[in-house]
Design a protein around this motif. Structure first.
Motif, mmCIF file in Angstrom:
data_model
loop_
_atom_site.group_PDB
_atom_site.id
_atom_site.type_symbol
_atom_site.label_atom_id
_atom_site.label_comp_id
_atom_site.label_asym_id
_atom_site.label_seq_id
_atom_site.Cartn_x
_atom_site.Cartn_y
_atom_site.Cartn_z
ATOM 1 N N ASP A 1 -4.448 -0.936 -2.252
ATOM 2 C CA ASP A 1 -3.684 -2.068 -2.787
ATOM 3 C C ASP A 1 -3.716 -2.057 -4.315
ATOM 4 O OD1 ASP A 1 -3.445 -2.942 -0.175
ATOM 5 O OD2 ASP A 1 -4.957 -4.515 -0.364
ATOM 6 N N VAL A 2 -2.618 -2.500 -4.922
ATOM 7 C CA VAL A 2 -2.624 -2.738 -6.359
ATOM 8 C C VAL A 2 -3.421 -4.018 -6.574
ATOM 9 C CG1 VAL A 2 -1.227 -3.277 -8.390
ATOM 10 C CG2 VAL A 2 -0.386 -1.629 -6.708
ATOM 11 N N VAL A 3 -4.393 -3.953 -7.479
ATOM 12 C CA VAL A 3 -5.190 -5.129 -7.792
ATOM 13 C C VAL A 3 -5.054 -5.442 -9.274
ATOM 14 C CG1 VAL A 3 -6.879 -4.852 -5.933
ATOM 15 C CG2 VAL A 3 -7.292 -3.763 -8.114
ATOM 16 N N SER B 1 -6.097 -8.724 -5.089
ATOM 17 C CA SER B 1 -5.133 -7.810 -4.485
ATOM 18 C C SER B 1 -3.742 -8.437 -4.508
ATOM 19 C CB SER B 1 -5.542 -7.507 -3.038
ATOM 20 O OG SER B 1 -4.464 -6.947 -2.326
ATOM 21 N N LYS C 1 1.068 -11.642 0.834
ATOM 22 C CA LYS C 1 0.887 -12.151 2.202
ATOM 23 C C LYS C 1 0.729 -13.668 2.204
ATOM 24 C CE LYS C 1 -2.461 -10.005 4.274
ATOM 25 N NZ LYS C 1 -3.462 -9.144 4.923
ATOM 26 N N ILE D 1 -5.778 0.515 -8.491
ATOM 27 C CA ILE D 1 -5.633 0.649 -7.050
ATOM 28 C C ILE D 1 -7.025 0.555 -6.440
ATOM 29 C CG2 ILE D 1 -4.872 2.136 -5.148
ATOM 30 C CD1 ILE D 1 -2.546 1.318 -6.905
ATOM 31 N N ASN D 2 -7.224 -0.326 -5.459
ATOM 32 C CA ASN D 2 -8.539 -0.447 -4.832
ATOM 33 C C ASN D 2 -8.703 0.583 -3.715
ATOM 34 O OD1 ASN D 2 -7.238 -1.506 -2.558
ATOM 35 N ND2 ASN D 2 -7.935 -3.596 -2.913
ATOM 36 N N ALA E 1 -8.647 0.273 -0.599
ATOM 37 C CA ALA E 1 -7.715 0.079 0.514
ATOM 38 C C ALA E 1 -6.308 0.556 0.165
ATOM 39 C CB ALA E 1 -7.674 -1.392 0.913
ATOM 40 N N PRO F 1 -5.605 6.369 -0.687
ATOM 41 C CA PRO F 1 -5.874 5.517 -1.844
ATOM 42 C C PRO F 1 -6.324 6.274 -3.088
ATOM 43 C CG PRO F 1 -6.706 4.484 0.114
ATOM 44 C CD PRO F 1 -6.256 5.868 0.511
ATOM 45 N N HIS G 1 -1.293 -7.366 -2.841
ATOM 46 C CA HIS G 1 -0.867 -7.369 -1.442
ATOM 47 C C HIS G 1 -1.294 -8.671 -0.765
ATOM 48 C CE1 HIS G 1 0.134 -5.875 2.522
ATOM 49 N NE2 HIS G 1 -1.090 -6.150 2.923
ATOM 50 N N GLU G 2 -2.527 -9.096 -1.022
ATOM 51 C CA GLU G 2 -3.016 -10.349 -0.443
ATOM 52 C C GLU G 2 -2.246 -11.556 -0.995
ATOM 53 O OE1 GLU G 2 -5.165 -10.662 2.078
ATOM 54 O OE2 GLU G 2 -5.237 -8.477 2.167
#
Length: 90
Positions: free
Chosen positions: A37-39, A52, A58, A32-33, A35, A13, A54-55
């Motif tokens: 992930d792009v936030v 996020s 999902k 980028i956090n 984890a 990361p 990514h979240e």
């Protein structure tokens, strides 16, 4: 470097963060956090919660939708207008 995405496969990361920021500048809205992930922080880096992407993806997929999708993040434009107004008032 424009098409070199090998750094994205490293699982590091911190390396992702440095490459992302050097490529896009982030503009205070995207980063980028820890984890990896792009936030997005719609009100700017210093003004609110981050989400996020990514979240988000999902959650979209659990609702039975498939990619690609268009995400509209309303607060970024409002934040930019507010920032520009404050800056020009100086």
């Amino acid at each position: 470097m424009a098409n070199d995405t090998s750094f994205m496969k490293t699982g590091q990361p911190s390396r992702l963060r440095s490459n992302f920021v050097s490529i896009s500048g982030g503009a205070g809205y995207f980063s980028i956090n820890k984890a990896g992930d792009v936030v997005v922080t719609p009100a700017g880096a210093d003004n609110g919660p981050s989400l996020s992407l990514h979240e988000v993806v999902k959650e979209i997929e659990t609702r039975g939708l498939s990619m690609p999708v268009l995400l509209r993040i309303e607060n970024i434009l409002g934040s930019q207008i507010s920032f520009s107004t404050k800056r020009s008032a100086r």
